[in-house]
Design a protein around this motif. Sequence first.
Motif, short mmCIF file in Angstrom:
data_model
loop_
_atom_site.label_atom_id
_atom_site.label_comp_id
_atom_site.label_asym_id
_atom_site.label_seq_id
_atom_site.Cartn_x
_atom_site.Cartn_y
_atom_site.Cartn_z
N ARG A 1 0.19 0.75 -7.21
CA ARG A 1 0.88 -0.17 -8.12
C ARG A 1 2.39 -0.06 -7.95
NH1 ARG A 1 -3.63 0.76 -11.63
NH2 ARG A 1 -2.71 2.66 -12.48
N ARG A 2 2.88 1.15 -7.76
CA ARG A 2 4.32 1.34 -7.57
C ARG A 2 4.78 0.67 -6.28
NH1 ARG A 2 7.90 3.65 -4.83
NH2 ARG A 2 6.40 4.60 -3.40
N GLN A 3 3.99 0.86 -5.21
CA GLN A 3 4.36 0.27 -3.93
C GLN A 3 4.30 -1.25 -3.98
OE1 GLN A 3 1.51 2.90 -1.62
NE2 GLN A 3 3.19 2.88 -0.16
N VAL A 4 3.28 -1.80 -4.66
CA VAL A 4 3.16 -3.26 -4.77
C VAL A 4 4.37 -3.82 -5.51
CG1 VAL A 4 1.86 -5.11 -5.90
CG2 VAL A 4 0.65 -3.34 -4.60
N ALA A 5 4.75 -3.17 -6.61
CA ALA A 5 5.91 -3.63 -7.39
C ALA A 5 7.20 -3.51 -6.59
CB ALA A 5 6.02 -2.85 -8.70
N ALA A 6 7.35 -2.41 -5.88
CA ALA A 6 8.57 -2.19 -5.11
C ALA A 6 8.67 -3.14 -3.92
CB ALA A 6 8.63 -0.74 -4.63
N ARG B 1 5.93 -8.28 -2.47
CA ARG B 1 5.18 -9.28 -1.71
C ARG B 1 3.96 -9.73 -2.51
NH1 ARG B 1 3.15 -7.54 3.59
NH2 ARG B 1 3.39 -9.70 4.26
N LYS B 2 3.86 -11.02 -2.73
CA LYS B 2 2.72 -11.58 -3.47
C LYS B 2 1.49 -11.57 -2.57
CE LYS B 2 1.83 -14.35 -7.19
NZ LYS B 2 2.46 -14.33 -8.52
N LEU B 3 0.33 -11.32 -3.17
CA LEU B 3 -0.93 -11.37 -2.44
C LEU B 3 -1.58 -12.73 -2.70
CD1 LEU B 3 -2.73 -9.58 -0.63
CD2 LEU B 3 -4.04 -9.00 -2.68
N VAL B 4 -1.86 -13.47 -1.64
CA VAL B 4 -2.49 -14.78 -1.73
C VAL B 4 -3.86 -14.69 -1.09
CG1 VAL B 4 -2.29 -17.23 -1.22
CG2 VAL B 4 -0.22 -15.86 -1.56
N VAL B 5 -4.89 -15.05 -1.84
CA VAL B 5 -6.26 -14.92 -1.36
C VAL B 5 -6.85 -16.30 -1.13
CG1 VAL B 5 -8.54 -13.94 -1.81
CG2 VAL B 5 -6.49 -12.83 -2.75
N LEU B 6 -7.16 -16.61 0.12
CA LEU B 6 -7.87 -17.84 0.45
C LEU B 6 -9.36 -17.51 0.41
CD1 LEU B 6 -4.99 -18.44 1.46
CD2 LEU B 6 -6.01 -19.72 3.36
N ARG C 1 -5.95 -3.72 -3.36
CA ARG C 1 -4.66 -4.13 -2.78
C ARG C 1 -3.71 -4.67 -3.86
NH1 ARG C 1 -0.55 -5.85 -1.80
NH2 ARG C 1 0.43 -6.54 0.15
N ALA C 2 -4.27 -5.26 -4.92
CA ALA C 2 -3.44 -5.76 -6.02
C ALA C 2 -3.13 -4.67 -7.04
CB ALA C 2 -4.15 -6.92 -6.71
#
Length: 470
Positions: A28-33, A36-41, A276-277
């Motif tokens: 969570r810390r790395q995602v926030a830092a 980059r948004k995660l887009v799921v097709l 990943r999110a």
Amino acid sequence: MNTAPIQRQELFQQLPAEWPEPLLPEIRRQVAAGGRKLVVLDDDPTGTQTVYDVPVLTSWEVEALAAELAADSPVFYILTNSRSLPLAQAQALNQEIGRNLRQAGAEAQRDFAVVSRSDSTLRGHFPGEVEALAAALETDFDATLLIPFFLEGGRYTIHDVHYVAEGEHLIPAAETPFARDAAFGYRSSNLRAWVAEKTGGRVAADQVASISIEDLRIGGPGLVQERLMALAGGRICVVNAASLRDLEVLVAGLLQAEAQGKRFLYRTAASFVQVRAGLAPRPLLTASDLALPEEGGGLFVVGSYVPKTTGQVEVLLRQSGIQGIEVDVAALLDDQRQKVEIARAVDRVNQALDQGADVVLFTSRALVTGPDAEASLAIGRRVSESLVRMVAGLSVRPRYLVAKGGITSSDIATQALGIRRAWVLGQILPGVPVWQAGAESRLPGLAYVVFPGNVGEADALAQIVRKLGR
């Protein structure tokens, strides 16, 4: 080479112990830092089966994508339903979305990573739609990570072999009914060999990289980062996993690799997105979480033909108070009889719902296929279009709606209900998501249960009736 069924516990006991440290807080810390948004097709709507409190778009105009990229949620889904399309159409669709995402990212000034979410039993347009997406994104991806592990569905990848759990046994994926799918069948359970098979030998099995269970459980995030840093040139890499902790180790390592400039395209099942999110597991939803109306009946619409679904329907129909309405598929495929069969079904469902009954609208269970994959997909689309017309023709609002099967649930959401943006509330059963229909939909606020065809025990549909009963 494929292997025979084995005892799940026996194989798991042979594996190294899981990495000892929980890694979600660091993820969570790395995602926030990273920002980059995660887009799921999502190639059918069942991919939301591990997430909660995230939006799902059913269209992909640049303006809508830019708005989601700028929003606070770490992830959003785009429902493509590409698994129901012929390859050429699926590729064109992914190219269009890829181009729109590039433009939206520039407008929102937001970097993003992309997941091509597909089936944990390996059915879908691989590598075709992934290659089309990569080209449209105009990104030099170092690798495509192939991650079909899905905990709730009992899908595990161990020693590069992908397994489907049946009771206490693990069945190599190529030995299951899923591998005999008319459109997406395959012969290989070893994912390296599966890649070679699906690419027609263009990518040899020995050219496919692999991150092993031992890498994850003994080497940890540091070794995973090292393995990923060595990938380049768009290589395909299989990721083994037998637990969510394995995925935590993977994600911790890949976020570190991405922070150093590596770029990956993900072809995964649903569990990867949750980790990943940075989403922690959440308890299953209850009826009180859904704010259901006191009156009325629930509606189940069943289009899936996998054996698991057929068994679940049989158990559901044995429950007291359930009204079953069977639709004749042969009539739906006949231009002279289709309209009459649809009208008959609509009339019967309306009557039953008006009386407050729980209703099961299901297609006749004999599977009808065409002479080739494209013809079989066309038959599936015809049946799904007919179910859409039935739901769209209802004059009585159901208390809740359950759609069984990926194509069925996608078409009902987008065409029958007119959903353009839904909110994922969570899961009613493991691997079974519930959406709340948006204000723009035909039935605003409806609790819409998206039930994958290949998920759940024999009494799973009956469990929903009990959980959501008045």
